[in-house]
Design a protein around this motif. Sequence first.
Motif, PDB file in Angstrom:
ATOM      1  N   SER A  30       3.998  22.102   5.565  1.00  0.00           N
ATOM      2  CA  SER A  30       3.174  23.314   5.572  1.00  0.00           C
ATOM      3  C   SER A  30       3.477  24.170   6.797  1.00  0.00           C
ATOM      4  N   THR A  39       6.631  26.083   6.188  1.00  0.00           N
ATOM      5  CA  THR A  39       6.418  27.190   5.253  1.00  0.00           C
ATOM      6  C   THR A  39       5.824  28.399   5.968  1.00  0.00           C
ATOM      7  N   LYS A  86      14.333  23.689   4.223  1.00  0.00           N
ATOM      8  CA  LYS A  86      13.303  23.776   3.185  1.00  0.00           C
ATOM      9  C   LYS A  86      13.920  24.157   1.843  1.00  0.00           C
ATOM     10  N   ASP A 117      13.442  21.742  -1.334  1.00  0.00           N
ATOM     11  CA  ASP A 117      12.756  22.198  -2.547  1.00  0.00           C
ATOM     12  C   ASP A 117      13.641  22.032  -3.784  1.00  0.00           C
ATOM     13  N   ARG A 166       4.167  31.404  -1.286  1.00  0.00           N
ATOM     14  CA  ARG A 166       4.364  30.040  -0.772  1.00  0.00           C
ATOM     15  C   ARG A 166       3.493  29.802   0.457  1.00  0.00           C
ATOM     16  N   ALA A 208       0.454  27.160   0.907  1.00  0.00           N
ATOM     17  CA  ALA A 208       0.368  26.236   2.042  1.00  0.00           C
ATOM     18  C   ALA A 208      -0.997  26.322   2.710  1.00  0.00           C
TER      19      ALA A 208
END
Length: 230
Positions: free
Chosen positions: A160, A163, A50, A54, A209, A213
């Motif tokens: 999601s 996250t 991730k 990102d 974050r 999500a």
Amino acid sequence: MNRPDRSARRRRGKSDPVDAQEAARAVLSGRARSQAKAGDGPVQCACLFKLAKDSAVKARTQGVNQLKAVLITADPDLREGLNGLKARALVRTCAQFEDREDGVGGRSAVEQATRITLCLLARRIEQLTEQIRDLERCLTGLVERHFPQLLIPVSIGPDSAATLLITMGDNPERLRSEASFAALCGVSPVEYSSGCQRRHRLNRSGDRRANAALYRIVQSRLRFDARTRR
């Protein structure tokens, strides 16, 4: 450790020995009950994927913005030829420009430099797009292999899910209840009553974050899930 006590910092200042003493006192008194996230399992792998994704998305967005900014000041003939193209078609067209410097002097040299810049930016965007796709495949495979139950509810995708997993950590037993996870994501109500009035406000702390999500999941479910709308 929990967050350091602000009142103690105001009284005694801040230094490593002072922080260590306050941490020891918090543990001995029972005020510090938080358990740290473990980083030795699939969730840590998701965290690394991730992170790379990102940063690639951020760099691609920056590249697209730069490409469009170059077009604003480009030669009118070149700009008109690219006007009206959507982002993908624009990047594809610019990536096919020749990156040789064969124009000299005056406007032709500036136009050639513009074409070279557009070509290099477009190729960078394509490389970043390919990296993002590879990282998305890695994240999807990891979630499907280790946490397939997260993908069953409506509107929860691999990104999601990853996250929320990163917020949870590799040791979910540290979260004692759904309420503790809600507080960790910043979606739990916080009481701020006074006198005879009992009120609650939104929780502004927690992992933002994970909060974002959950917001995306709820907004998507409001569109596609009848039970959520009811």
